[in-house]
Write a protein that holds these residues in place. Structure first.
Motif, PDB file in Angstrom:
ATOM      1  N   GLU A 286       0.816  -1.220   0.000  1.00  0.00           N
ATOM      2  CA  GLU A 286       0.000   0.000   0.000  1.00  0.00           C
ATOM      3  C   GLU A 286       0.846   1.266   0.000  1.00  0.00           C
ATOM      4  O   GLU A 286       0.312   2.361   0.136  1.00  0.00           O
ATOM      5  CB  GLU A 286      -0.937   0.019   1.227  1.00  0.00           C
ATOM      6  CG  GLU A 286      -2.071  -0.973   1.142  1.00  0.00           C
ATOM      7  CD  GLU A 286      -3.042  -0.828   2.315  1.00  0.00           C
ATOM      8  OE1 GLU A 286      -3.147   0.271   2.897  1.00  0.00           O
ATOM      9  OE2 GLU A 286      -3.676  -1.837   2.651  1.00  0.00           O
TER      10      GLU A 286
ATOM     11  N   ASP B  95       0.959  -2.442   6.590  1.00  0.00           N
ATOM     12  CA  ASP B  95      -0.406  -2.247   6.069  1.00  0.00           C
ATOM     13  C   ASP B  95      -1.395  -3.041   6.923  1.00  0.00           C
ATOM     14  O   ASP B  95      -2.471  -2.560   7.273  1.00  0.00           O
ATOM     15  CB  ASP B  95      -0.514  -2.721   4.614  1.00  0.00           C
ATOM     16  CG  ASP B  95       0.452  -1.995   3.681  1.00  0.00           C
ATOM     17  OD1 ASP B  95       1.034  -0.971   4.092  1.00  0.00           O
ATOM     18  OD2 ASP B  95       0.631  -2.469   2.547  1.00  0.00           O
TER      19      ASP B  95
ATOM     20  N   LYS C 238      -3.011  -6.027   1.709  1.00  0.00           N
ATOM     21  CA  LYS C 238      -3.782  -5.631   0.533  1.00  0.00           C
ATOM     22  C   LYS C 238      -4.180  -6.840  -0.308  1.00  0.00           C
ATOM     23  O   LYS C 238      -5.279  -6.902  -0.847  1.00  0.00           O
ATOM     24  CB  LYS C 238      -2.949  -4.657  -0.314  1.00  0.00           C
ATOM     25  CG  LYS C 238      -3.705  -4.120  -1.510  1.00  0.00           C
ATOM     26  CD  LYS C 238      -2.884  -3.082  -2.269  1.00  0.00           C
ATOM     27  CE  LYS C 238      -3.668  -2.560  -3.464  1.00  0.00           C
ATOM     28  NZ  LYS C 238      -2.843  -1.685  -4.321  1.00  0.00           N
TER      29      LYS C 238
END
Ligand SMILES: [Zn+2]
Length: 868
Positions: free
Chosen positions: A69, A169, A197
């Motif tokens: 990310e 993340d 992600k």
């Protein structure tokens, strides 16, 4: 006298001032790590490390690359001031000893005397296991500031490398979710998404393939820059009710691992268990569940690099929510039959229940980390010398041959994927050469890349290019579950021909650092169309780009003649339009694809592709297979829309999508989702029967449903098709294949398999196998291996062979698979369902079967036409 004491008191004052200046985690976070109901997020942790760096000469913080990310991963180097002033020298010593080349035993002993033990301790990859990332700031603070004799010795002997948060993340996803629900009935609710992600928990399944940026960034520090002798990776899934799992690990042991490594891991493990008992911390367990067979995790891939890979699994409650266990809540035995309330050799001090807030696992992790630093210090010279010794022995073994080298011939089905294999081996620290002229070795095909086995990471190469033979492990006739995959041979998965050469040979070679794709060719001059191969995965990237630019892209439905050559059915063709030539030249250069100009547009039938309106089903259960699929689609530049349960239930899918992909999940998971009461209402329930009805309607109206692996059972159960999963009703004692590579025969005359070899490799992970001619999955009683003719609306595209199904790993009950179908196309109404009955894109690894997914997506809405 007076003067002397004044000096002394000034010195003391300076020391006190110095300690006071080093900030505690609490001074930055506003709470002590592990305080109930509090989690530090990534920005807070980075801020703390920056302040520590500014306040102390014992720590340096580096940025080591971006996350998926776009956050920046940090790595802290912590040691004594004197060591910090000579870091480059110590790094060089570590590197020379690990690579072992050009060093004599005597020099190695001198370097081991001079060098410092390089110990890696990270803050864990699995973000829902919250304690490790909260423990790292406190460990950094202790190591940088504590003035005990032990810590001074550790600082003198050890250079600590710390990635405080391996998955920033994910940490922020978890902290956001926890803070949102804190104080509500959903405070301990599980996440409705992956904590990364793309890959969630599989971020610890990526350590030889290096698909994710986090893995690649860290690999550089493990296998290229620092070569730590000990790599300690924290987790939180202890076998309940144990409080922490600590090495020694369980069997089986991978035969490629050096024995000296295995003894080293045991030495570290015993130092750890010893420290826990000395500190009076109960519930420490070893030798259960976590084996040393599999390669590909952050603790396991280092084994094959002669590094002591450690994992601990501390007990977890939920986030920062405290819990007190009553003795009645504890099970009487562990999964392997050991009692939980009686001392045994590897569980000498049973935990009897009690309080377990977030501070408790943090205290256990601090003990584990300190034990590793302590044994790192005490055996400093041995760690350094032993890594040299293992490297030296590996080089010597390779010089003798058997194998002497693995050769990757220039001629490959998909030469770009062969380059990718070399690229990932290079990230893993493998030495690779390229031939500068033709040579012969045992009369076998030779070519561009040569991996000489006289190299320190010999074991790693062998493990990735040779088949695995997992031992038959059973208890009372029931197979014992392996820790992870049992077979993963990377060359098989990627479809790259790797030739083993046993005897030594001479060849003109140069070392390769970063292998690059050879740019593709486009002969100059005007053309009516351009043809390009269906065999290379990268051709799909080219097709995606051309479709996105509005070009007319087709597949030749039959063989076509072009410039005196015959191009095979399936050949990709782009018709020349405005600006096509420039786009083709760019694609050739960037993607390594050759384009053949055609003087005239083909007159034979074509399948005209369209940029598909693609919906990818995304469950609130957080499905890693969905994440990997999404990642792969992005890599190959397929546009897609994620479709949640509520979107599906709305129906009228045909007006929005041409193709819907269901990632691997059971029908129950898809239909039911999270149960009521467990989650905030917006995440409760799956697609429901309304969703199933909408999918049926979509297919009947002409849509294409691509059901991956277990999701195929939804088609078999609900779409009234004459297809049945014969494995749905088998017991593990009859059939067991939890993660292996299998032989599969492919009908590459069908568009779904265009561009593939006839002999394929299937990544099978508790997958289905289809009997055709009868519907439903719930019956049983068929004779295994019986072949039936396919009904008219079913087309078999891949099936398992009648014998020798296993290629790499473990397979019990082969007869259940023999001749069974694996990949099917089923006509339903005006549309079709495509069942991809094994893991065609598992963890982004089996490049040789990506095409089955890509073809399915493009073939669905393609229209057969003959150009006017
Ligand atoms: Zn974990």
């Amino acid at each position: 006298m007076k003067r002397a004491s004044l000096v002394l008191s000034m010195l003391l004052g300076a020391g006190l001032l110095r300690a006071a200046e080093i900030p505690t985690p609490k001074s930055v976070f506003g709470f002590r790590p592990g305080d109930d109901y509090h989690l530090a997020n990534y920005a807070q942790i980075v801020e703390y490390y920056r302040k520590l760096d500014a306040a102390s000469d014992r720590i340096r913080v580096l940025e080591i690359g971006p996350t998926a990310e776009g956050r920046s991963l940090i790595l802290a180097v912590i040691s004594s001031e004197a060591n910090m002033a000579k870091l480059e020298r110590y790094r060089e010593i570590s590197r020379r000893l690990a690579l072992a080349r050009g060093v004599t035993d005597e020099e190695a002993r001198a370097l081991a005397r001079e060098g410092k033990a390089i110990v890696w301790i990270d803050g864990g990859l699995h973000a829902s296991e919250v304690a490790h990332a909260q423990h790292t700031p406190e460990l950094a603070w202790k190591v940088a500031s504590e003035e005990s004799d032990e810590m001074k010795r550790i600082r003198d002997d050890v250079i600590l490398l710390q990635v405080p948060v391996m998955n920033p993340d994910g940490l922020d996803i978890v902290v956001r979710w926890y803070n949102k629900n804190r104080g509500t009935p959903y405070e301990t609710a599980p996440l409705p998404e992956l904590y990364h992600k793309y890959v969630g928990h599989d971020n610890n399944r990526d350590w030889y393939m290096f698909n994710m940026p986090e893995s690649r960034n860290v690999a550089r520090y493990l296998y290229d820059l620092w070569f730590p002798q000990i790599v300690y990776n924290h987790h939180q899934s202890a076998p309940f009710p144990a409080r922490i799992f600590v090495p020694p690990f369980d069997d089986p042991m991978n035969p490629n691992i050096p024995p000296l490594f295995m003894r080293g891991i045991q030495l570290v493990g015993h130092a750890m268990t010893n420290r826990f008992e000395a500190e009076g911390k109960s519930g420490v367990i070893s030798r259960i569940g976590f084996d040393t067979w599999w390669n590909g995790g952050l603790r396991t891939a280092p084994y094959f690099h002669n590094q002591i890979g450690i994992l601990t699994e501390t007990a977890l409650y939920r986030y920062a929510h405290p819990h007190t266990y009553q003795p009645s809540e504890l099970p009487k035995t562990f999964s392997n039959g050991w009692p939980t309330d009686q001392p045994t050799t590897y569980y000498a001090n049973p935990w009897k229940g009690g309080w377990w807030g977030l501070r408790a696992p943090i205290e256990y992790m601090l003990t584990g980390s300190m034990a590793v630093l302590d044994i790192g210090s005490k055996y400093r010279r041995d760690w350094l010398y032993n890594i040299y010794q293992m490297g030296k022995w590996a080089i010597e073994a390779g010089q003798k041959g058997g194998p002497f080298a693995y050769v990757i011939p220039a001629e490959q089905w998909d030469s770009n994927t062969a380059v990718r294999l070399i690229q990932v081996l290079r990230i893993g620290g493998v030495e690779v050469h390229r031939a500068t002229a033709a040579f012969t070795a045992e009369g076998k095909p030779t070519g561009s890349y040569v991996i000489l086995m006289a190299q320190p990471f010999h074991a790693y190469v062998r493990d990735l290019v040779e088949p695995q033979r997992y031992p038959d492990r059973k208890l009372n006739g029931v197979p014992l579950r392996p820790y992870d995959m049992t077979g993963w041979t990377l060359s098989y998965q990627m479809g790259v021909n790797v030739v083993t050469v046993d005897a030594p040979f001479e060849a003109p070679l140069e070392q390769v650092d970063k292998p690059e794709l050879r740019p593709g060719r486009v002969p100059a001059g005007p053309a009516a169309a351009y043809a390009f191969t269906h065999r290379k995965n990268d051709s799909f990237r080219a097709a995606s780009r051309l479709l996105a630019a509005g070009d007319a892209v087709c597949w030749a439905a039959e063989k076509i003649a072009a410039g005196g050559r015959e191009l095979e059915a399936g050949t990709m063709i782009v018709l020349a339009g405005n600006g096509t030539q420039g786009r083709v030249e760019t694609a050739a250069r960037e993607l390594g694809i050759d384009f053949t100009p055609l003087d005239a547009r083909p007159t034979t039938p074509l399948l005209r592709l369209r940029a598909p309106r693609l919906g990818l089903y995304k469950s609130w259960l957080g499905n890693m297979d969905e994440g990997w699929t999404r990642w792969l689609l992005e890599q190959f530049e397929f546009p897609y829309t994620s479709v949640a349960d509520a979107d599906l239930r709305k129906g009228d899918l045909k007006s929005r999508f041409d193709v819907i992909v269901l990632p691997s999940m059971t029908p129950e998971q898809m239909v039911n989702g999270w149960p009521e009461g467990m989650m905030p209402p917006e995440y409760v329930g799956g697609m429901g029967l309304e969703g199933v009805a909408a999918i049926k309607e979509f297919v009947k109206a002409g849509g294409t449903l691509v059901a991956m692996d277990l999701a195929g059972d939804l088609v078999a159960n609900e779409l009234n098709v004459p297809v049945r999963d014969v494995l749905a009703s088998t017991r593990p004692s009859e059939f067991y294949c939890p993660g292996s590579l299998l032989r599969v025969q492919i009908d590459n005359t069908h568009p779904i398999a265009w561009g593939m070899e006839r002999d394929g490799v299937a990544f099978f992970v508790n997958s289905p196998a289809y009997d055709i001619g009868r519907g439903g999955t719930r019956e049983s009683g068929d004779a295994p291996g019986e072949e039936r003719p396919a009904p008219r609306n079913v087309r078999v595209i891949a099936r398992y062979p009648g014998k020798n199904v296993l290629l790499s790993g473990w397979l019990l009950g082969e007869q259940y698979l023999q001749n069974r179908a694996a990949i099917l196309e089923v006509a339903v109404g005006k549309g079709k369902a495509i069942l991809l009955g094994f893991r065609t894109q598992f963890r982004g690894q089996p490049h040789s079967t990506f095409k089955l997914l890509f073809n399915s997506i493009l073939y669905g809405p393609a229209v057969r036409e003959v150009l006017p």
